[in-house]
Every structure is written in C-alpha cells, then in structure tokens.
Design a protein around this motif. Structure first.
Motif, mmCIF file in Angstrom:
data_model
loop_
_atom_site.group_PDB
_atom_site.id
_atom_site.type_symbol
_atom_site.label_atom_id
_atom_site.label_comp_id
_atom_site.label_asym_id
_atom_site.label_seq_id
_atom_site.Cartn_x
_atom_site.Cartn_y
_atom_site.Cartn_z
ATOM 1 N N GLN A 1 0.847 -1.182 0.000
ATOM 2 C CA GLN A 1 0.000 0.000 0.000
ATOM 3 C C GLN A 1 0.890 1.242 0.000
ATOM 4 O O GLN A 1 1.907 1.297 0.673
ATOM 5 C CB GLN A 1 -0.890 0.009 1.238
ATOM 6 N N LEU A 2 0.486 2.222 -0.780
ATOM 7 C CA LEU A 2 1.278 3.436 -0.894
ATOM 8 C C LEU A 2 1.105 4.305 0.339
ATOM 9 O O LEU A 2 -0.007 4.556 0.790
ATOM 10 C CB LEU A 2 0.830 4.210 -2.131
ATOM 11 N N GLN A 3 2.229 4.763 0.874
ATOM 12 C CA GLN A 3 2.209 5.715 1.975
ATOM 13 C C GLN A 3 2.991 6.951 1.559
ATOM 14 O O GLN A 3 4.038 6.848 0.919
ATOM 15 C CB GLN A 3 2.806 5.091 3.238
ATOM 16 N N LEU A 4 2.472 8.103 1.956
ATOM 17 C CA LEU A 4 3.067 9.381 1.566
ATOM 18 C C LEU A 4 3.358 10.212 2.805
ATOM 19 O O LEU A 4 2.514 10.299 3.706
ATOM 20 C CB LEU A 4 2.102 10.148 0.651
ATOM 21 N N VAL A 5 4.535 10.822 2.830
ATOM 22 C CA VAL A 5 4.919 11.668 3.950
ATOM 23 C C VAL A 5 5.471 12.982 3.407
ATOM 24 O O VAL A 5 6.495 12.991 2.709
ATOM 25 C CB VAL A 5 5.968 10.983 4.843
ATOM 26 N N GLU A 6 4.779 14.084 3.746
ATOM 27 C CA GLU A 6 5.235 15.401 3.314
ATOM 28 C C GLU A 6 6.214 15.979 4.327
ATOM 29 O O GLU A 6 6.152 15.678 5.518
ATOM 30 C CB GLU A 6 4.067 16.388 3.168
ATOM 31 N N SER A 7 7.081 16.831 3.835
ATOM 32 C CA SER A 7 7.985 17.581 4.700
ATOM 33 C C SER A 7 8.361 18.876 3.991
ATOM 34 O O SER A 7 8.097 19.038 2.796
ATOM 35 C CB SER A 7 9.238 16.763 5.028
ATOM 36 N N GLY A 8 8.950 19.777 4.749
ATOM 37 C CA GLY A 8 9.451 21.012 4.163
ATOM 38 C C GLY A 8 8.626 22.248 4.439
ATOM 39 O O GLY A 8 9.009 23.351 4.049
ATOM 40 N N GLY A 9 7.484 22.076 5.101
ATOM 41 C CA GLY A 9 6.680 23.249 5.426
ATOM 42 C C GLY A 9 7.335 24.080 6.511
ATOM 43 O O GLY A 9 8.351 23.691 7.094
ATOM 44 N N GLY A 10 6.765 25.244 6.766
ATOM 45 C CA GLY A 10 7.298 26.111 7.804
ATOM 46 C C GLY A 10 6.785 27.517 7.669
ATOM 47 O O GLY A 10 5.819 27.778 6.945
ATOM 48 N N LEU A 11 7.447 28.408 8.379
ATOM 49 C CA LEU A 11 7.099 29.829 8.377
ATOM 50 C C LEU A 11 8.112 30.580 7.523
ATOM 51 O O LEU A 11 9.322 30.415 7.700
ATOM 52 C CB LEU A 11 7.115 30.365 9.809
ATOM 53 N N VAL A 12 7.609 31.395 6.618
ATOM 54 C CA VAL A 12 8.482 32.138 5.728
ATOM 55 C C VAL A 12 7.875 33.521 5.490
ATOM 56 O O VAL A 12 6.650 33.690 5.567
ATOM 57 C CB VAL A 12 8.684 31.382 4.390
ATOM 58 N N GLN A 13 8.713 34.489 5.234
ATOM 59 C CA GLN A 13 8.214 35.831 4.928
ATOM 60 C C GLN A 13 7.746 35.896 3.481
ATOM 61 O O GLN A 13 8.209 35.143 2.620
ATOM 62 C CB GLN A 13 9.309 36.860 5.159
ATOM 63 N N THR A 28 5.705 2.554 -5.927
ATOM 64 C CA THR A 28 6.523 3.555 -6.603
ATOM 65 C C THR A 28 5.651 4.661 -7.198
ATOM 66 O O THR A 28 4.585 4.393 -7.747
ATOM 67 C CB THR A 28 7.362 2.920 -7.728
ATOM 68 N N VAL A 29 6.112 5.903 -7.093
ATOM 69 C CA VAL A 29 5.329 7.028 -7.595
ATOM 70 C C VAL A 29 5.219 7.012 -9.107
ATOM 71 O O VAL A 29 4.371 7.698 -9.674
ATOM 72 C CB VAL A 29 5.917 8.374 -7.110
ATOM 73 N N SER A 30 6.060 6.234 -9.763
ATOM 74 C CA SER A 30 5.976 6.145 -11.219
ATOM 75 C C SER A 30 4.681 5.474 -11.673
ATOM 76 O O SER A 30 4.315 5.555 -12.846
ATOM 77 C CB SER A 30 7.182 5.390 -11.777
ATOM 78 N N SER A 31 3.982 4.838 -10.747
ATOM 79 C CA SER A 31 2.709 4.196 -11.075
ATOM 80 C C SER A 31 1.526 5.132 -10.886
ATOM 81 O O SER A 31 0.382 4.733 -11.142
ATOM 82 C CB SER A 31 2.512 2.957 -10.197
ATOM 83 N N TYR A 32 1.775 6.345 -10.438
ATOM 84 C CA TYR A 32 0.702 7.257 -10.048
ATOM 85 C C TYR A 32 0.884 8.637 -10.658
ATOM 86 O O TYR A 32 2.015 9.113 -10.820
ATOM 87 C CB TYR A 32 0.665 7.424 -8.526
ATOM 88 N N ASN A 33 -0.232 9.253 -10.944
ATOM 89 C CA ASN A 33 -0.233 10.700 -11.084
ATOM 90 C C ASN A 33 -0.197 11.257 -9.666
ATOM 91 O O ASN A 33 -0.830 10.705 -8.761
ATOM 92 C CB ASN A 33 -1.503 11.192 -11.776
ATOM 93 N N MET A 34 0.523 12.326 -9.472
ATOM 94 C CA MET A 34 0.671 12.890 -8.133
ATOM 95 C C MET A 34 0.154 14.325 -8.127
ATOM 96 O O MET A 34 0.415 15.100 -9.053
ATOM 97 C CB MET A 34 2.138 12.871 -7.700
ATOM 98 N N GLY A 35 -0.541 14.663 -7.057
ATOM 99 C CA GLY A 35 -1.072 16.011 -6.948
ATOM 100 C C GLY A 35 -0.643 16.669 -5.647
ATOM 101 O O GLY A 35 -0.378 15.993 -4.650
ATOM 102 N N TRP A 36 -0.569 17.989 -5.692
ATOM 103 C CA TRP A 36 -0.378 18.796 -4.487
ATOM 104 C C TRP A 36 -1.653 19.600 -4.275
ATOM 105 O O TRP A 36 -2.150 20.254 -5.205
ATOM 106 C CB TRP A 36 0.813 19.738 -4.637
ATOM 107 N N PHE A 37 -2.151 19.548 -3.080
ATOM 108 C CA PHE A 37 -3.374 20.255 -2.712
ATOM 109 C C PHE A 37 -3.087 21.135 -1.505
ATOM 110 O O PHE A 37 -2.152 20.886 -0.751
ATOM 111 C CB PHE A 37 -4.483 19.263 -2.353
ATOM 112 N N ARG A 38 -3.914 22.133 -1.334
ATOM 113 C CA ARG A 38 -3.820 22.931 -0.123
ATOM 114 C C ARG A 38 -5.213 23.199 0.417
ATOM 115 O O ARG A 38 -6.195 23.212 -0.332
ATOM 116 C CB ARG A 38 -3.068 24.232 -0.353
ATOM 117 N N GLN A 39 -5.243 23.394 1.717
ATOM 118 C CA GLN A 39 -6.534 23.580 2.381
ATOM 119 C C GLN A 39 -6.379 24.574 3.512
ATOM 120 O O GLN A 39 -5.420 24.508 4.294
ATOM 121 C CB GLN A 39 -7.048 22.246 2.926
ATOM 122 N N THR A 40 -7.347 25.478 3.596
ATOM 123 C CA THR A 40 -7.434 26.409 4.707
ATOM 124 C C THR A 40 -8.723 26.120 5.463
ATOM 125 O O THR A 40 -9.646 25.500 4.909
ATOM 126 C CB THR A 40 -7.412 27.861 4.222
#
Length: 124
Positions: A1-13, A28-40
């Motif tokens: 099963q695919l597991q995803l872990v994001e990193s790199g966020g933070g506070l920036v000016q 492997t991500v080569s088997s998938y289309n990958m998306g980035w989403f954001r939510q407020t």
C-alpha cells in the motif's frame, strides 16, 4: 500500500521560498499521477499542482503559475513542490496525494492516497 509523507513546510516571509517534499513508500510514484493540494480552515482542498506518472505532463493552478514548480524523482520515489515568491494567501496545509487515473486530475475525490499534510505559513 502506498504511503506518503510530506515535509518542508514552515514559516516564511512574503517573497520567500520553500520546497515541499513528498516521500513515498510501499509503492513507486511512477505508477501514479501525483497532486499537491492545499486547504485552509472552512474550505475544500484545492489542487495547486499535478504531475503525470512519467513526469512528462504537469499542471499548475492559475494562482501559482510562474511561482510554483512541481517535479517528480522516480528514482528517489519522491515528488517536490518548489514554491517561490510566496504570498500570505499561500498560507495553508499542503498535502500530496496519489491518483491512478489515466491522466492527472484536479479533482481531490479521485485521489485515494494522501499524506498527513504540512503547514505552510507566509507572513506579510
């Protein structure tokens, strides 16, 4: 099963840059289309970027065109979102997600594997 872990966020000016990473395991991500989403708070998740299985096709939302670049390193099993010229309105929780549709889609309901999200805060 695919597991995803994001990193790199933070506070920036405002005007600064961040690079988000999404490390995959299990598949492997080569088997998938990958998306980035954001939510407020109080809003639905919105797609800001998507990339095809091979990385040959990419999409960026109008609000981030010219500022965000998404890429995929199949050898590292990782996708990236390079975010430049950040604005306070980019503040959100950012998620990566995987989709097995034929072509990348912007519809979050098509994505069936999600990371836990990473907070990006842009101060004015």
């Amino acid at each position: 099963q695919l597991q995803l872990v994001e990193s790199g966020g933070g506070l920036v000016q405002a005007g600064g840059s961040l690079r988000l990473s999404c490390a995959a395991s299990g598949r492997t991500v080569s088997s998938y289309n990958m998306g980035w989403f954001r939510q407020t708070p109080g809003k639905e998740r919105a797609c800001v970027a998507a990339i095809s299985r091979t990385g040959g096709s990419t999409y960026n939302a109008n609000s981030v065109k010219g500022r965000f670049t998404n890429s995929k390193d199949n050898a590292k099993n990782t996708v990236y979102l390079q975010m430049n010229s950040l604005r306070p309105e980019d503040t959100a929780v950012y998620y990566c997600a995987a989709d097995q549709s034929t072509t990348p889609t912007l519809d979050p309901h098509a994505y069936n594997s999600w990371g836990q999200g990473t907070q990006v805060t842009v101060s004015s």
